[in-house]
Design a protein around this motif. Sequence first.
Motif, short mmCIF file in Angstrom:
data_model
loop_
_atom_site.label_atom_id
_atom_site.label_comp_id
_atom_site.label_asym_id
_atom_site.label_seq_id
_atom_site.Cartn_x
_atom_site.Cartn_y
_atom_site.Cartn_z
N ALA A 53 0.83 -1.21 0.00
CA ALA A 53 0.00 0.00 0.00
C ALA A 53 0.86 1.26 0.00
CB ALA A 53 -0.93 -0.01 1.21
N HIS A 54 1.91 1.27 0.79
CA HIS A 54 2.79 2.44 0.83
C HIS A 54 3.57 2.60 -0.47
CE1 HIS A 54 1.87 3.72 4.84
NE2 HIS A 54 2.08 2.51 5.30
N LEU A 55 4.01 1.50 -1.04
CA LEU A 55 4.69 1.56 -2.33
C LEU A 55 3.76 2.10 -3.41
CD1 LEU A 55 6.87 -1.66 -2.59
CD2 LEU A 55 7.64 0.71 -2.69
N HIS A 56 2.51 1.65 -3.38
CA HIS A 56 1.52 2.10 -4.35
C HIS A 56 1.33 3.61 -4.25
CE1 HIS A 56 -2.58 2.66 -5.98
NE2 HIS A 56 -2.19 1.73 -6.82
N PHE A 57 1.27 4.13 -3.04
CA PHE A 57 1.10 5.58 -2.87
C PHE A 57 2.35 6.34 -3.31
CE2 PHE A 57 1.28 9.58 -0.68
CZ PHE A 57 0.00 10.07 -0.89
N ILE A 58 3.52 5.84 -2.94
CA ILE A 58 4.77 6.54 -3.27
C ILE A 58 4.99 6.58 -4.78
CG2 ILE A 58 7.28 6.40 -3.10
CD1 ILE A 58 6.82 5.23 -0.26
N ILE A 59 4.74 5.46 -5.44
CA ILE A 59 4.94 5.40 -6.88
C ILE A 59 3.91 6.27 -7.60
CG2 ILE A 59 4.85 3.87 -8.88
CD1 ILE A 59 6.00 1.68 -7.04
N GLY A 60 2.74 6.43 -7.02
CA GLY A 60 1.71 7.29 -7.61
C GLY A 60 1.03 6.65 -8.81
N VAL A 61 0.71 5.37 -8.69
CA VAL A 61 0.10 4.65 -9.78
C VAL A 61 -1.25 5.26 -10.16
CG1 VAL A 61 -0.83 2.40 -10.48
CG2 VAL A 61 1.27 2.53 -9.16
N ASP A 62 -2.01 5.72 -9.21
CA ASP A 62 -3.34 6.26 -9.47
C ASP A 62 -3.38 7.78 -9.39
OD1 ASP A 62 -4.54 3.86 -9.95
OD2 ASP A 62 -5.19 3.56 -7.90
N GLU A 63 -2.35 8.44 -9.87
CA GLU A 63 -2.30 9.89 -9.78
C GLU A 63 -3.44 10.53 -10.58
OE1 GLU A 63 1.12 13.11 -10.63
OE2 GLU A 63 1.72 11.30 -9.52
N GLU A 64 -3.73 10.01 -11.76
CA GLU A 64 -4.82 10.55 -12.58
C GLU A 64 -6.17 10.32 -11.90
OE1 GLU A 64 -6.76 12.59 -15.35
OE2 GLU A 64 -4.58 12.37 -15.26
N LYS A 65 -6.34 9.15 -11.33
CA LYS A 65 -7.58 8.85 -10.61
C LYS A 65 -7.73 9.77 -9.42
CE LYS A 65 -9.95 5.01 -8.35
NZ LYS A 65 -9.83 3.61 -7.96
N GLN A 66 -6.65 10.05 -8.73
CA GLN A 66 -6.68 10.94 -7.58
C GLN A 66 -7.07 12.36 -8.00
OE1 GLN A 66 -2.95 10.97 -5.49
NE2 GLN A 66 -3.94 11.30 -3.53
#
Length: 92
Positions: A53-66
């Motif tokens: 979960a922390h890696l997912h946030f750091i990498i920013g996989v869902d930046e567009e969704k956010q």
Amino acid sequence: MKKRNKFKHSLYLIMALAMLLYAIPKLSLAGGPSWVFGFGVVWSVFAFLVIAAHLHFIIGVDEEKQKRLEAVRKEKIAAWGRWYEEKRVVQK
């Protein structure tokens, strides 16, 4: 603010990795099915989920969704403000 969030999640990621590295040798994952083995597996799975979960946030996989969610949130707040103003005008 975003950089601070990434720092916070990076710190939590390092802490979770350190916790996992400390606990893996102490967990009994050998000896076949038992309560101790089950606990070790479940604990390890949760630790890996936290790390993922922390890696997912750091990498920013869902930046567009956010960004889209933020736009929806702002529109919702604006709609609530319009609704409140209409209610206030009607009550006067």
